[in-house]
Design a protein around this motif. Sequence first.
Motif, PDB file in Angstrom:
ATOM      1  N   PRO A  66       0.809  -1.222   0.000  1.00  0.00           N
ATOM      2  CA  PRO A  66       0.000   0.000   0.000  1.00  0.00           C
ATOM      3  C   PRO A  66       0.846   1.278   0.000  1.00  0.00           C
ATOM      4  N   GLU A  67       2.055   1.247   0.594  1.00  0.00           N
ATOM      5  CA  GLU A  67       2.829   2.504   0.650  1.00  0.00           C
ATOM      6  C   GLU A  67       3.380   2.924  -0.713  1.00  0.00           C
ATOM      7  N   GLU A  68       3.212   2.061  -1.719  1.00  0.00           N
ATOM      8  CA  GLU A  68       3.678   2.440  -3.056  1.00  0.00           C
ATOM      9  C   GLU A  68       2.614   3.183  -3.871  1.00  0.00           C
ATOM     10  N   TRP A  69       1.455   3.370  -3.252  1.00  0.00           N
ATOM     11  CA  TRP A  69       0.334   3.910  -4.023  1.00  0.00           C
ATOM     12  C   TRP A  69      -0.336   5.068  -3.308  1.00  0.00           C
ATOM     13  N   PHE A  70      -0.948   5.932  -4.095  1.00  0.00           N
ATOM     14  CA  PHE A  70      -1.911   6.902  -3.594  1.00  0.00           C
ATOM     15  C   PHE A  70      -3.276   6.474  -4.114  1.00  0.00           C
ATOM     16  N   GLN A  71      -4.294   6.957  -3.407  1.00  0.00           N
ATOM     17  CA  GLN A  71      -5.631   6.802  -3.975  1.00  0.00           C
ATOM     18  C   GLN A  71      -6.264   8.178  -4.056  1.00  0.00           C
ATOM     19  N   GLY A  72      -6.812   8.497  -5.214  1.00  0.00           N
ATOM     20  CA  GLY A  72      -7.491   9.776  -5.380  1.00  0.00           C
ATOM     21  C   GLY A  72      -8.971   9.572  -5.605  1.00  0.00           C
ATOM     22  N   VAL A  73      -9.787  10.457  -5.061  1.00  0.00           N
ATOM     23  CA  VAL A  73     -11.209  10.481  -5.418  1.00  0.00           C
ATOM     24  C   VAL A  73     -11.518  11.902  -5.889  1.00  0.00           C
ATOM     25  N   LYS A  74     -12.486  12.013  -6.759  1.00  0.00           N
ATOM     26  CA  LYS A  74     -12.747  13.317  -7.360  1.00  0.00           C
ATOM     27  C   LYS A  74     -14.227  13.507  -7.629  1.00  0.00           C
ATOM     28  N   ALA A  75     -14.685  14.727  -7.439  1.00  0.00           N
ATOM     29  CA  ALA A  75     -16.037  15.096  -7.851  1.00  0.00           C
ATOM     30  C   ALA A  75     -15.900  16.133  -8.956  1.00  0.00           C
ATOM     31  N   VAL A  76     -16.637  15.931 -10.048  1.00  0.00           N
ATOM     32  CA  VAL A  76     -16.736  16.980 -11.057  1.00  0.00           C
ATOM     33  C   VAL A  76     -18.028  17.729 -10.768  1.00  0.00           C
ATOM     34  N   VAL A  77     -17.895  19.031 -10.521  1.00  0.00           N
ATOM     35  CA  VAL A  77     -19.014  19.823 -10.029  1.00  0.00           C
ATOM     36  C   VAL A  77     -19.481  20.788 -11.109  1.00  0.00           C
ATOM     37  N   ASP A  78     -20.763  20.737 -11.393  1.00  0.00           N
ATOM     38  CA  ASP A  78     -21.328  21.625 -12.401  1.00  0.00           C
ATOM     39  C   ASP A  78     -21.479  23.022 -11.810  1.00  0.00           C
ATOM     40  N   MET A  79     -21.110  24.033 -12.580  1.00  0.00           N
ATOM     41  CA  MET A  79     -21.215  25.408 -12.092  1.00  0.00           C
ATOM     42  C   MET A  79     -22.145  26.205 -13.003  1.00  0.00           C
ATOM     43  N   PRO A  80     -22.942  27.098 -12.413  1.00  0.00           N
ATOM     44  CA  PRO A  80     -23.834  27.905 -13.255  1.00  0.00           C
ATOM     45  C   PRO A  80     -23.032  28.749 -14.233  1.00  0.00           C
TER      46      PRO A  80
ATOM     47  N   GLU B 204     -23.959  20.945  -7.361  1.00  0.00           N
ATOM     48  CA  GLU B 204     -24.443  19.845  -8.200  1.00  0.00           C
ATOM     49  C   GLU B 204     -23.270  19.013  -8.720  1.00  0.00           C
ATOM     50  N   GLU B 205     -23.196  17.785  -8.231  1.00  0.00           N
ATOM     51  CA  GLU B 205     -22.081  16.907  -8.581  1.00  0.00           C
ATOM     52  C   GLU B 205     -22.435  16.119  -9.836  1.00  0.00           C
ATOM     53  N   LEU B 206     -21.612  16.230 -10.853  1.00  0.00           N
ATOM     54  CA  LEU B 206     -21.885  15.512 -12.100  1.00  0.00           C
ATOM     55  C   LEU B 206     -21.358  14.087 -12.032  1.00  0.00           C
ATOM     56  N   GLU B 207     -20.220  13.911 -11.360  1.00  0.00           N
ATOM     57  CA  GLU B 207     -19.614  12.579 -11.376  1.00  0.00           C
ATOM     58  C   GLU B 207     -18.660  12.418 -10.203  1.00  0.00           C
ATOM     59  N   TYR B 208     -18.744  11.262  -9.600  1.00  0.00           N
ATOM     60  CA  TYR B 208     -17.819  10.862  -8.546  1.00  0.00           C
ATOM     61  C   TYR B 208     -16.928   9.785  -9.154  1.00  0.00           C
ATOM     62  N   ALA B 209     -15.616   9.913  -8.959  1.00  0.00           N
ATOM     63  CA  ALA B 209     -14.716   8.943  -9.586  1.00  0.00           C
ATOM     64  C   ALA B 209     -13.531   8.695  -8.662  1.00  0.00           C
ATOM     65  N   ALA B 210     -12.813   7.642  -8.926  1.00  0.00           N
ATOM     66  CA  ALA B 210     -11.651   7.318  -8.099  1.00  0.00           C
ATOM     67  C   ALA B 210     -10.573   6.682  -8.950  1.00  0.00           C
ATOM     68  N   LYS B 211      -9.366   6.767  -8.449  1.00  0.00           N
ATOM     69  CA  LYS B 211      -8.230   6.223  -9.205  1.00  0.00           C
ATOM     70  C   LYS B 211      -7.088   5.911  -8.259  1.00  0.00           C
ATOM     71  N   LEU B 212      -6.400   4.842  -8.555  1.00  0.00           N
ATOM     72  CA  LEU B 212      -5.166   4.530  -7.846  1.00  0.00           C
ATOM     73  C   LEU B 212      -4.039   5.252  -8.584  1.00  0.00           C
ATOM     74  N   VAL B 213      -3.095   5.779  -7.819  1.00  0.00           N
ATOM     75  CA  VAL B 213      -2.008   6.554  -8.420  1.00  0.00           C
ATOM     76  C   VAL B 213      -0.686   5.931  -7.972  1.00  0.00           C
ATOM     77  N   PRO B 214       0.157   5.545  -8.913  1.00  0.00           N
ATOM     78  CA  PRO B 214       1.436   4.973  -8.492  1.00  0.00           C
ATOM     79  C   PRO B 214       2.341   6.082  -7.966  1.00  0.00           C
ATOM     80  N   ASP B 215       3.123   5.776  -6.974  1.00  0.00           N
ATOM     81  CA  ASP B 215       4.088   6.737  -6.460  1.00  0.00           C
ATOM     82  C   ASP B 215       5.414   6.446  -7.146  1.00  0.00           C
ATOM     83  N   SER B 216       5.723   7.270  -8.145  1.00  0.00           N
ATOM     84  CA  SER B 216       6.883   6.962  -8.997  1.00  0.00           C
ATOM     85  C   SER B 216       8.179   6.876  -8.196  1.00  0.00           C
ATOM     86  N   LYS B 217       8.243   7.605  -7.076  1.00  0.00           N
ATOM     87  CA  LYS B 217       9.480   7.581  -6.292  1.00  0.00           C
ATOM     88  C   LYS B 217       9.769   6.160  -5.832  1.00  0.00           C
TER      89      LYS B 217
END
Lengths: 284, 554
Positions: free
Chosen positions: B187-201, B282-295
């Motif tokens: 697990p220490e070799e990875w990050f995990q990211g989550v993201k919301a894409v938010v609609d704006m007027p 207003e949230e358009l999409e919730y998403a997630a991704k594993l991110v390798p830690d290049s170091k």
Amino acid sequence: MNMVVLTKGVPDFREGQVSFDEDGHLERGETPTVMNPNDEHALEAALQTKVRQGGTVSVMSMGPPGYGDVLREAMESVYADDLYLLSDREMAAADTWATAITIATALEEMEPSPDLVFAGFKTADGETGHTGPQTCWAYGMPIVTHVVSLEIDPDEERLRAKRLVEGDIEEIETVETSLPAFVVADPEFEPSYRRAEHRLRHRDLREETRERAADHEEHMTVWDHADLNLDPDYIGLDGSPTVVSSVDPIPKAPAEREATMVDPERDEEMRQVFEEMAPLAGGE
Amino acid sequence: MTERERYEAVVVGAGPGGAAAAAVLARNDVETLVLERGVEAGSKNVSGGLLYAEESAPYAIDDLFSGFREAATERPVTDYYLHNLAGDRVETFDITDLHEHDTEWSDAVLRRKMDSWLAERVHELTRETGGGLLTGVRVNGLLREGGEIVGVTCDELDPIEADLVVAADGVNSELARDAGLMDWEEPEEWFQGVKAVVDMPEGAIDDRFGLDGDEGEAHLFSGDLFEDVRGGGFLYTNEGTLSIGTVFHLDSLVAEEAEPHELLDALLTHPLLARWLDDGYEELEYAAKLVPDSKKVAHPSPHEGRLVLVGDAAGQMQAQGPIIKGMNHAVTAGALAAEAFSEARSRNDPDAAGDLYERKLRDEGVMKKLCPPRYRAVRALAEHDPVTDVLDAVLESPVGRFGVRALGDRLETLYGSPFLSMMVPDTRTPYVTLPTVIAEELGERIGGENDVDPPDLADRIGDLTYDVDVGNPHIEVDDDSFAASGDAVTACPVSARDFGGGCYREETVRTNGDERTVVSLDTQPCVECGTCAVVADTDWEHPRGGKGVEFRQG
């Protein structure tokens, strides 16, 4: 490889599209015309052959001039090269026999003559399943029905197909025949593209067809009985030996349980539904 | 039996790395087939959303695809801020200078739009070589003959032979694992990211950020808002939406038993964000991704026989302090791999492509960016718990606090130093303790209420598009004991404790008077991030072509 797909425009029987009068008769004017759903499988079989072996695909239909949209839809789904519409008042109200004679004559008229003719498994309106085989008989070539997969050997001019025996998915036989041949695609027909080159060609054809379909009328040939040198006595209503003696509405199945209509917007009514269902969810 | 298909090169994955590789191959007249498993390129891709073009890099994406920025990106980043948070105290540093260091340009991107645009160009280029790009095709392994890699195997196609296989199949690359070059162990070799894409007027982004149409901002957040979980938050301005997310060290997420979606909510509902978001959230999409830690995982020799790895598949994702760069390195690597193959081929020695690619990565300075030697030196000293404890204790003591006050404005300059940012150790000191102390000592209280009410996890899952491969789950739990796989219940971004609608659930099974806590899995809500492959004992594969989740924003 020259291929022809036979298709028909039928009333759109999907819920929300079709409309019936009080006596249960179809209201033709109120119901849109669409391509017969089973014909999609014939189109898929032709397209698979075009993608794998190359060649041209023509789509042919008999019907009123307003069938243009149906033919356009067919053109888009099979990436057809051209369209043929057999359209004439003299051809109207034909039974399957007169239709078969008309279509077979048109097939004979085509230059170059077809190597493969495809049809779907019966139409959604007539449901006879006769027109394909009768056309084939009138034209005179071997027929393979209930086809679920298809391979063509263009060098040997042979076709090998898997077909359902007696229309039964449990029993499949493999048959071979020489070309030209007539293929009736079963609703179970599954096109198969296991090579990247086939999928790439598929993609090319889709892009080419987009332009062609935009002005599909440019690619449409309309033939009347005179063009086909057909005697009006042998086509249309006059050439149809079938006599419809009477039409009976299908009796409604008697309801064994009483239905209650519920407005989903009304909480009180939905609560009743929930209370009725709750014991069932508990396995009682 | 018909003959096996063969292409000179097969590129697996149509993200920026695959696209760059394919474009350079095609321009060198290499017959190239690109295979993408999504229904459309970009439908399986998620990124935080900043794409860089570096001045020092041999390739930038707009050199390879003209018109790229106009057609495929969102707003450029013209201002970059780092916010240190402690409660409602905030100390903001302007780190635009650091951001602009070695940067030719940098734009926010949304992957569906970007990757699908790239894929059209790639198809046109590769079709001319006799190949092309296909979507909905999942490459599931390497084709071998006599132990040598000679091509790929797919779910949807018969095996394909190739002189070069470019694995640009992302962070969960099945080809890299098939070749034994990468694993999913630590697990220490990875990050995990989550993201919301938010609609704006309409017009709200310009109004609320004080921007004029072609300007954009990036904001980073660190401090105590995520409790002790090591990581931070980000906010990027797109054309009409915002990308707001959080990225954490996976080992820290697991250790703190933190729920990723709750950490995202902690950011979304922080009073600081009230200046940009309101109750019309207003949230358009919730998403997630594993991110390798290049170091830690950037492969120094990312090739094996005819296989080369590029981008996330090779661990080429640089996330260090406030610098987060992945896609640009994938573009460079893809282009270098293609260049290496073309050169090797012209010398009639295509099998030398891998070694040549490795050398180019080193000579062009890519490896140095991915694994900075200075970081390695600091790591040896700083990434030990006793050292971290001492540093934290000093920092939090009157002495440390005096130091922070004394440095004052100069801290902003220090944060803006590319030299120092290369040395940030992966401990809680830079991520949590230091920002918290900075905010406590130097920060100002921000008033105001945040009215954002983020959707719950069930709604977030419900809003995603799936084409479920019924009866054919792509993940299986090998060991369902809680000890082996229980971490997935919290770490999985679409699962949570006491939530029945997610992927992983804790269950108690009673048999013959015996009681056992197990983990059960339902892959339907899976967002294919790969977290559970690392933290649980699973047999993990991607779904078949076109199946599974389909991101609309990405």
